[in-house]
Scaffold this active site. Structure first.
Site, short mmCIF file in Angstrom:
data_model
loop_
_atom_site.label_atom_id
_atom_site.label_comp_id
_atom_site.label_asym_id
_atom_site.label_seq_id
_atom_site.Cartn_x
_atom_site.Cartn_y
_atom_site.Cartn_z
N HIS A 79 -33.36 10.63 11.03
CA HIS A 79 -33.55 9.77 9.85
C HIS A 79 -34.71 8.80 10.06
CE1 HIS A 79 -32.55 7.72 6.16
NE2 HIS A 79 -32.41 6.56 6.81
N GLY A 108 -4.18 12.72 18.30
CA GLY A 108 -5.58 12.81 17.91
C GLY A 108 -6.56 12.74 19.06
N LYS A 121 -37.63 3.33 -6.10
CA LYS A 121 -36.33 2.90 -6.60
C LYS A 121 -36.03 1.48 -6.17
CE LYS A 121 -33.61 4.82 -2.79
NZ LYS A 121 -33.56 6.12 -2.21
N ARG A 159 -28.56 6.46 10.24
CA ARG A 159 -28.95 5.54 9.17
C ARG A 159 -28.74 4.08 9.57
NH1 ARG A 159 -25.97 8.63 4.26
NH2 ARG A 159 -24.69 9.38 5.98
N THR A 186 -24.24 11.55 -1.31
CA THR A 186 -23.47 11.71 -2.56
C THR A 186 -24.33 12.27 -3.69
OG1 THR A 186 -23.98 9.43 -3.22
CG2 THR A 186 -21.96 9.79 -1.94
#
EC number: 2.7.6.1
Length: 339
Positions: free
Chosen positions: A139, A47, A204, A105, A235
């Site tokens: 972000h 890898g 929210k 984030r 998601t």
């Protein structure tokens, strides 16, 4: 620094279609062929990442095109190894073009004993020999301050504004821009100003990470065509829930404009089954086959704006000029014709 005849591009494996599209756009602008530098970016059996550059890059102005998207660790390591290879090959300058900046984030300590990974990644990039960063819709804007090198942060909102003016021609007075949370108000307000539309917020509250307990609409969305604006769709849980709440509060239609379509896990299925009429994302992250096949997901290209930004950096001219719709419209070759 001695200026070479043309800027040189090299790409890792994160988003090769975008890299090739940027090279094609630069070829059109320059009137000469601007191709990707011949190199191999491969992995050993265990890898480990190996990079070999087949062309002479001594004294060249090099641009590495590599979003650090999923798999974030592999793509980040590819970027660092490519930068090291170029630096050791005597490139005059190495600029990292990150259409999507991974780990953004994690830009602050949200609780005790947690990392600020965005800062750590910034340190790694500078340490590898990268001398300039070109990215899109960070972000958090303060991430620019994590670097001690120049950072050019492009915005998707001017491109989205052109798309909205094209897609909603004749219906502009029905539009309302929606921020899906309080933290994204500045981003939503920027787009709302560009298209001269009012702004509302979906507030929210979370019981725990990933689970939304309650959503409240701040503003009157009755009979409005709502455009949810955000930088990342991961998601799609929050996005689809926000669309439902807007429809329950009287919205006529809900569409979404998201800069970076991470689209992990059940995202595509959720969007396909949601009340949203369309989700518009950029190609900053290479779209999966499922994303391409989804009937209500549309992808707008970023190659024109990145190609022009690279040329502006190479020429030593303004990158911030690309924030204006008047500058972007001709770059997008009449793809969008605002009415």
């Amino acid at each position: 620094m001695a200026q070479t005849t043309e800027p040189k591009l090299i790409s890792g494996n994160a988003n090769m279609p975008l890299a090739k599209a940027i090279a094609r756009r630069m070829s059109l602008h320059r009137g000469v062929n601007v191709g990707l530098v011949d190199a191999r970016v491969e992995r050993f059996n265990d890898g480990e990442i190996f990079v070999e550059v087949y062309e002479n890059v001594r004294g060249e102005d090099m641009f590495i095109i590599q979003p650090t998207s999923n798999p974030a660790n592999d793509n980040l390591m590819e970027l660092l190894v490519m930068a090291d290879a170029l630096r050791r090959s005597s490139a005059a300058r190495v600029t990292a073009v990150l259409p999507y900046f991974g780990y953004a984030r994690q830009d602050r300590r949200t609780k005790a004993r947690t990392p600020i990974t965005a800062k750590m990644v910034a340190n790694m990039m500078v340490g590898s020999g990268i001398e300039r960063i070109l990215t899109m819709d960070l972000h958090a804007a303060q991430i620019q301050g994590f670097f001690d090198i120049p950072v050019d942060n492009l915005y998707a909102s001017p491109v989205f504004a052109l798309d909205i003016q094209n897609e909603f021609k004749g219906r502009m007075d029905e539009l309302m821009v929606i921020s899906p949370d309080v933290g994204g108000v500045a981003r939503a307000r920027e787009l709302a100003k560009r298209i001269n539309s009012p702004l509302a917020i979906v507030d929210k509250r979370r019981e725990k990470p990933g689970e939304i307990a309650e959503m409240t609409v701040i503003g009157d969305v009755t009979d409005k065509v709502c455009l949810i604006v955000d930088d990342i769709c991961d998601t799609a849980g929050t996005l689809c829930k926000a669309a439902e709440v807007l429809m329950e509060n009287g919205a006529k239609e809900v569409h979404s404009y998201i800069s970076h379509g991470v689209m992990s896990g059940p995202a595509v299925e959720r969007v396909s089954n949601s009340v949203m009429k369309s989700l518009v994302i950029t190609d900053s992250i290479a779209p999966t086959p499922a994303v391409k096949q989804a009937t209500n997901i549309r992808i707008v290209p970023t190659a024109p704006i990145f190609a022009q930004a690279i040329l502006n950096i190479w020429n030593g001219t303004s990158v911030s000029s690309l924030f204006d719709a008047d500058t972007l419209e001709p770059i997008y070759d009449g793809m969008y014709k605002p009415g």
